[in-house]
Scaffold this motif. Structure first.
Motif, short mmCIF file in Angstrom:
data_model
loop_
_atom_site.label_atom_id
_atom_site.label_comp_id
_atom_site.label_asym_id
_atom_site.label_seq_id
_atom_site.Cartn_x
_atom_site.Cartn_y
_atom_site.Cartn_z
N GLY A 117 -21.51 -35.87 16.92
CA GLY A 117 -19.73 -36.08 16.66
C GLY A 117 -19.82 -35.39 18.23
N LEU A 118 -20.06 -34.08 18.68
CA LEU A 118 -20.28 -34.13 20.21
C LEU A 118 -21.15 -34.49 20.79
CD1 LEU A 118 -20.69 -29.34 19.59
CD2 LEU A 118 -18.51 -31.14 19.57
N LEU A 119 -20.42 -34.73 22.14
CA LEU A 119 -20.19 -35.65 23.36
C LEU A 119 -19.86 -35.16 24.86
CD1 LEU A 119 -21.09 -38.72 24.98
CD2 LEU A 119 -18.64 -39.31 24.97
N HIS A 130 -16.57 -33.46 25.05
CA HIS A 130 -16.00 -34.09 23.69
C HIS A 130 -15.76 -33.92 22.68
CE1 HIS A 130 -13.87 -36.90 27.69
NE2 HIS A 130 -15.55 -36.17 28.33
N TYR A 131 -15.17 -33.25 21.75
CA TYR A 131 -14.51 -33.53 20.44
C TYR A 131 -14.54 -34.18 19.67
CZ TYR A 131 -11.71 -30.13 21.38
OH TYR A 131 -10.32 -29.58 21.81
N ARG A 132 -13.64 -35.35 20.28
CA ARG A 132 -12.60 -36.53 19.67
C ARG A 132 -13.72 -37.08 18.07
NH1 ARG A 132 -8.41 -38.34 20.74
NH2 ARG A 132 -8.32 -37.77 23.02
N GLN A 133 -15.01 -37.43 18.42
CA GLN A 133 -15.08 -37.74 17.33
C GLN A 133 -15.80 -36.58 16.89
OE1 GLN A 133 -17.55 -41.45 17.36
NE2 GLN A 133 -17.68 -40.88 19.64
N ALA A 134 -15.30 -35.47 16.53
CA ALA A 134 -15.85 -34.17 15.76
C ALA A 134 -14.78 -32.84 15.64
CB ALA A 134 -17.10 -33.91 16.06
N PRO A 135 -13.02 -33.65 15.01
CA PRO A 135 -12.23 -32.90 15.67
C PRO A 135 -11.79 -31.13 14.85
CG PRO A 135 -11.38 -34.49 14.24
CD PRO A 135 -13.32 -34.89 14.76
N LEU A 137 -15.24 -29.30 14.70
CA LEU A 137 -15.86 -28.59 16.05
C LEU A 137 -14.37 -27.71 17.42
CD1 LEU A 137 -18.74 -30.76 15.64
CD2 LEU A 137 -18.21 -28.64 14.72
N ALA A 138 -13.48 -28.10 17.29
CA ALA A 138 -12.80 -28.25 18.09
C ALA A 138 -12.50 -26.41 19.04
CB ALA A 138 -11.12 -28.10 18.07
N ALA A 139 -12.34 -25.75 17.90
CA ALA A 139 -12.61 -24.11 18.28
C ALA A 139 -13.74 -24.23 18.85
CB ALA A 139 -11.70 -23.64 16.77
N TYR A 140 -15.41 -24.77 18.00
CA TYR A 140 -16.59 -24.12 18.59
C TYR A 140 -16.73 -24.50 19.64
CZ TYR A 140 -22.02 -24.78 18.65
OH TYR A 140 -22.96 -24.72 19.29
N PHE A 160 -9.04 -27.22 29.84
CA PHE A 160 -8.93 -28.15 28.31
C PHE A 160 -7.81 -28.68 28.16
CE2 PHE A 160 -9.24 -23.06 27.50
CZ PHE A 160 -10.67 -23.68 26.87
N GLY A 161 -9.03 -30.30 27.54
CA GLY A 161 -7.20 -31.63 27.26
C GLY A 161 -7.60 -31.86 25.86
N LYS A 162 -7.35 -33.17 25.79
CA LYS A 162 -7.49 -34.07 24.64
C LYS A 162 -8.37 -34.26 24.30
CE LYS A 162 -2.39 -36.03 25.12
NZ LYS A 162 -1.97 -37.43 25.53
N ARG A 163 -9.21 -33.10 23.48
CA ARG A 163 -10.01 -33.19 22.56
C ARG A 163 -11.14 -33.11 23.21
NH1 ARG A 163 -9.01 -36.60 17.08
NH2 ARG A 163 -7.28 -34.93 16.51
#
Length: 247
Positions: A117-119, A130-135, A137-140, A160-163
């Motif tokens: 899910g991470l890109l 990007h973690y938009r597809q794996a929210p 994992l935001a903190a990680y 930092f930005g939106k996801r």
């Protein structure tokens, strides 16, 4: 949230415009975003009416922006100001140390394999996770990028930005890009406007505020911007209204 609408737009101002989340809706992946024909027409009309005092100031790579704009040519700042094409066509670049960037990519490889899910987007001068597809994992993702930027010891910081968490050279941002444009023709001497939607736009808002310009945040969330517009549609309509002066 109370929305403080901006004053009526004027073609006598200088316009600095973010793209994703501001002029177009954010897509699931960077490649899926589309700059539609009606937006291209709006930007072209505003560019002509303002005497060329329009620049896109984006987190996207400059080459990415150029590909999406097609035949439309105007001043562009990419990768949060790390690369900038001025009105005369001159290119200015602030590059990240290639060895540090390569090391960060290598260090992220196991995490990317473990979490599909991470890109990781390599924009050329920055690395955006990007973690938009794996929210979940935001903190990680944020913690990993901060650690890797610090470990590189190469003058890097995390934006930092939106996801998304993006490693970039420090000290250059959308605010510095706007400042550089305002020292040049045709932007010089005009009241600056900056429209954005994300955390990485706050530098631009702050610079425009310092110059008593018009700072506009699109959407929700805390911001130092002085004005608000609710969504992409409203931002485009506000810009279109400036063109009523010349119709």
């Amino acid at each position: 949230m109370r929305i403080h609408l901006p004053p009526a737009a004027s073609i006598s101002w200088s316009y600095f415009l973010d793209v994703d989340g501001t002029l177009i809706d954010i897509a699931d992946t960077p490649d899926a975003a589309c700059i539609d024909a009606s937006l291209l027409d709006l930007i072209a009309r505003l560019y002509r009416a303002s005497g060329g005092a329009v620049a896109l100031v984006s987190g996207r790579a400059l080459s990415d922006l150029e590909n999406r704009l097609g035949a439309l040519r105007l001043p562009l700042a990419g990768q949060h100001g790390l690369e900038r094409r001025d009105a005369a066509g001159r290119l200015w670049i602030h590059a990240a140390p290639p060895a540090a960037k390569h090391a960060i990519k290598q260090a992220l490889a196991p995490a990317l394999a473990r979490h599909p899910g991470l890109l990781l987007e390599d924009k050329g001068l920055t690395l955006a996770l990007h973690y938009r597809q794996a929210p979940h994992l935001a903190a990680y993702a944020r913690r990993s990028m901060v650690r890797l930027a610090n470990d590189a010891n190469a003058g890097l910081e995390v934006q930092f930005g939106k996801r998304v968490a993006e490693v970039k050279p420090s000290g250059i941002d959308k605010g510095t890009a706007i400042s550089e444009y305002l020292a040049e023709s045709p932007f010089r001497g005009r009241r600056p406007v900056f429209i954005g939607d994300d955390l990485n736009d706050e530098h631009g808002f702050a610079e425009v505020n310092r110059l008593d310009g018009i700072s506009i945040k699109v959407g929700h969330g805390s911001s130092c911007a002085r004005y608000r517009l609710p969504d992409v549609t409203a931002a485009r309509q506000w810009l279109d209204n400036a063109l009523q002066e010349v119709t």
